[in-house]
Design an enzyme around this catalytic site. Structure first.
Site, mmCIF file in Angstrom:
data_model
loop_
_atom_site.group_PDB
_atom_site.id
_atom_site.type_symbol
_atom_site.label_atom_id
_atom_site.label_comp_id
_atom_site.label_asym_id
_atom_site.label_seq_id
_atom_site.Cartn_x
_atom_site.Cartn_y
_atom_site.Cartn_z
ATOM 1 N N ASP A 66 -10.742 2.151 -3.278
ATOM 2 C CA ASP A 66 -11.314 1.454 -1.961
ATOM 3 C C ASP A 66 -12.770 1.355 -1.793
ATOM 4 O OD1 ASP A 66 -8.972 1.311 -0.645
ATOM 5 O OD2 ASP A 66 -8.935 3.117 0.176
ATOM 6 N N ASP A 76 0.849 -1.225 -0.074
ATOM 7 C CA ASP A 76 0.098 -0.205 -0.092
ATOM 8 C C ASP A 76 1.011 1.265 0.096
ATOM 9 O OD1 ASP A 76 -2.321 1.304 0.156
ATOM 10 O OD2 ASP A 76 -3.218 0.079 1.696
HETATM 11 C C1 GLA Z 1 -5.826 1.971 2.368
HETATM 12 C C2 GLA Z 1 -6.349 0.637 1.362
HETATM 13 C C3 GLA Z 1 -7.191 -0.167 2.035
HETATM 14 C C4 GLA Z 1 -6.736 -0.796 3.118
HETATM 15 C C5 GLA Z 1 -6.332 0.370 4.315
HETATM 16 C C6 GLA Z 1 -5.693 -0.161 5.291
HETATM 17 O O1 GLA Z 1 -6.927 2.609 2.501
HETATM 18 O O2 GLA Z 1 -6.627 1.204 -0.064
HETATM 19 O O3 GLA Z 1 -7.538 -1.294 1.366
HETATM 20 O O4 GLA Z 1 -5.714 -1.536 3.110
HETATM 21 O O5 GLA Z 1 -5.472 1.379 3.747
HETATM 22 O O6 GLA Z 1 -5.125 0.984 6.398
#
Ligand code: GLA
Length: 703
Positions: A504, A440
């Site tokens: 997301d 990420d």
């Molecule tokens: C980001 C990612 C999510 C999740 C969160 C965890 O927002 O896009 O899918 O993994 O971080 O903190």
């Protein structure tokens, strides 16, 4: 050098005239065959015009009469060498469909090599390398890779977005002037357009001429479409530098990222086919069946508890999941998003016996184990930053950049910081049986600096090096690129990762648009798509399970939902969707993408057709209510017109998406029709409730 270079591949051609002092692009578009003529590139010289006349230069400069955005901007001390006169000094074919053209300016002491490749799939790739051949420093301000468009270019289509709403199209007429997009996110960016398409008037999914480019880079960059009064449109892609960021010392070089370009005479789907075929031809392209994922994020968030996670793992196994991914929350101090980033040690309080118990449980159930990491980031509230406060990247001057989700960027240009992050990830992968990393990167990189000087370029390359080094050390570990959802989706990151997280947002309605436009460039096997909770966490919209599943099926399918307490009906329908994905993933992940041109925006028909035309899987979905009483007939493109096909709705079968269950025409029994009939006459679609869909399987009939 008195010749014309005619690069050909995949039905396309890129033709460059090298007979003059500088290379001139004669053509970028349909294949012209073997013989092309030189001397056809000269235009009339208008009154009140530079003596050079207007030509489509491969590398436009003021010295060859270009008054638009210069391809090269830079200078030496005192403004010397502010304008280049790079002229052709060499060219060589490096392989079939590939060539390098060298341009030199001995007085400015600069040399440029343009590397041009047209693949067998029709993918045009271009990049250039600038060398400072002089004895003084050369400050590089910008180096653009321009790609021309062709006859009839009249409209621009690109994408924009924000968190949870990435890759939404915007369209406008092509006029004189410059349509400039600048992305100063230090990452690709939520609003970054996956492509810039210029096409003939009204070009659509399946019709019209389209010239599309993509920039394969994950740092600051710009794209422009420029039309001057004297020429056709040029699409330019370039890295964006901060003042003083790139200074070439004597003998040093700078190479641009790749610009990718595809031409289609048959609308956007033709461009998509070139990108999909080319990406699938890469030796690094994932070739094993893409496993069904369960990701813990929207199931438990930071609430990590071994018993709960083992229950989740058991439910996942029963549903047919093949890869279990433990998301954020497993490392030291990480009870919420205010602390812990950078402390890449398993948290002893939450995981007193390490991750082993969970990993063993997951693996004993026949699933792979995956782990979330965010290696480029730190929280100020972390042991690592308490020990090394100077490892935060920033502008110097005694301040740090403004925070984003309580986090800062670790200065990977600092070798000590890079080594630390590498060592921690390497140890995690060595000490645990981990098959997959969700990598990420959750903030824009603003005011990136190393030792007080701008460093976005170096930081981007250092992040690439980090992934490359880990891949080399752990070649069987797959890596997903996530970035607050889809803020780092580009072919630069995909050179070193196996899939991207498109957004997301797990709301199926939003996802429909996000995935349709991500798929314009990326084949579905590279795009993570999950069935989320009944009521989406990011929009509070509630959707049927079947609609959520249909949208998720056309990607690298997974589940991101607390599936421990499903009702029997939910469990059965979700398990059915998992089964359908396993049955059809071979087709979805190798087929040709088809997006029908429907006149009613309330409906969408899209699917994947097998390369040999033997079968296809389509989804027909309603995105809202329609002014019309019935959807009418829709045509299924891409099938073999001479073959007969059996058409059947295969999902949902346990719940109803229909407005009028008793009157759904051919749906209950299926129908046999020829590919020609299905394309030209089409089939009448059933009336669906809004935000519902059906999955249609089409198989060549053997009788
Ligand atoms: C980001 C990612 C999510 C999740 C969160 C965890 O927002 O896009 O899918 O993994 O971080 O903190």
């Amino acid at each position: 050098m008195n010749h014309v270079v005619n690069l050909r591949g995949g039905g396309a051609a890129f033709v460059i005239d090298l007979t003059g002092p500088t290379p001139v692009v004669v053509h970028w578009g349909a294949d012209l065959g073997e013989s092309v003529h030189s001397g056809i590139s000269s235009n009339p010289v208008p009154h009140a015009y530079l003596a050079t006349g207007a030509k489509q230069e491969l590398f436009p400069q003021a010295s060859n009469g270009w008054r638009g955005r210069p391809a090269l901007e830079g200078h030496r001390a005192g403004g010397q060498a502010f304008s280049s006169s790079l002229v052709t000094s060499g060219s060589r074919a490096t392989a079939g469909g590939e060539c390098e053209i060298t341009l030199s300016d001995p007085d400015a002491a600069l040399e440029l090599v343009v590397d041009i490749r047209l693949s067998g799939e029709g993918m045009l790739r271009m990049r250039s390398t600038l060398t400072n051949t002089g004895r003084s420093d050369y400050s590089l301000l910008s180096l653009t890779t321009p790609v021309p468009t062709g006859l009839g270019a009249a409209e621009i289509l690109d994408l924009t977005g924000r968190w949870c709403r990435e890759q939404h199209p915007q369209r406008q007429p092509l006029r004189q002037g410059t349509w400039l997009r600048e992305y100063r996110h230090g990452r690709t960016g939520h609003d970054s357009s996956l492509f810039t398409a210029v096409g003939s008037a009204g070009f659509s999914n399946r019709a019209g001429s389209v010239w599309a480019t993509h920039f394969g880079f994950s740092g600051n960059h710009s794209t422009s479409v420029e039309k001057t009064p004297s020429g056709s449109a040029l699409v330019g892609n370039a890295e964006l530098f901060s003042p003083g960021e790139i200074v070439l010392l004597p003998g040093e070089t700078y190479t641009t990222p790749w610009t990718y370009a595809a031409y289609s005479a048959e609308g956007l789907d033709g461009v998509t086919e070139v990108f999909h075929r080319w990406l699938r031809s890469r030796s690094t392209h994932p070739r094993t069946p893409r496993p069904v994922v369960l990701n813990t994020w929207e199931a438990v968030y930071f609430d990590h508890d071994l018993d709960t996670l083992i229950e989740l793992s058991a439910s996942a196994e029963r549903l047919g999941v093949e890869r279990f991914v433990l998301d954020d929350g497993w490392f030291r101090h990480r009870r919420d998003d205010t602390a812990g980033l950078g402390d890449w040690y398993v948290d002893d309080d939450v995981w007193p016996n390490g991750l082993t118990a969970l990993i063993d449980d997951v693996r004993a159930r026949g699933m792979q184990f995956g782990l979330w990491v965010e290696p480029e980031m730190v929280n100020q509230d972390s042991d690592i930053i308490r020990a090394h406060p100077d490892w935060i990247s920033g502008p110097g001057l005694g301040r740090t950049p403004v925070e984003w989700r309580n986090q800062q960027v670790i200065d990977l240009v600092n070798p000590d910081a890079w080594d630390y992050v590498f060592a921690r990830l390497d140890a995690l992968l060595t000490e645990n049986t981990i098959s997959y990393l969700k990598w990420d990167q959750n903030r824009d990189l603003v005011e990136m600096g190393h030792a007080g000087a701008p460093s976005t370029h170096q930081q981007t390359l250092a992040a690439y090096r980090l992934i490359d080094a880990l891949r080399q050390a752990h070649p069987t570990v797959e890596i997903e690129s996530c970035s607050s959802g889809g803020a780092r989706v580009d072919l630069g990151i995909l050179e070193r990762t196996d899939r991207v997280w498109a957004s997301d947002c797990n709301d199926a309605l939003e996802r429909h648009t996000i995935q349709r436009w991500t798929e314009a460039i990326l084949p579905p096997e590279l795009v993570g798509t999950h069935v989320g909770p009944s009521t989406a966490h990011t929009t509070a919209r509630t959707h049927s399970l079947s609609f959520r599943a249909i949208i998720a099926l056309f990607g690298h399918f997974g589940i991101e939902w607390d599936v421990r307490n499903l009702t029997d009906a939910e469990f059965t329908e979700l398990a059915q969707a998992v089964g359908l994905y396993k049955t059809h993933r071979g087709l979805i992940h190798s087929g040709t993408a088809v997006h029908a041109d429907l006149t009613d925006p309330a409906y969408a028909l899209s699917g994947m057709v097998a390369q040999d035309g033997s079968e296809a899987l389509f989804s027909f979905v309603s995105l809202g209510t329609s002014p019309d009483e019935i959807p009418g007939r829709v045509g299924f493109a891409g099938l073999d017109p001479r073959a007969d096909y059996r058409v059947a709705v295969v999902f949902p079968t346990l719940t109803s998406p229909y407005r009028d269950q008793g009157n759904v025409g051919w749906v209950p029994d299926g129908i046999v029709a020829s590919g020609l009939f299905l394309a030209q006459v089409g089939l009448p679609m059933p009336i669906l409730n809004p935000e519902q869909g059906i999955l249609i399987h089409i198989v060549r009939s053997t009788s």
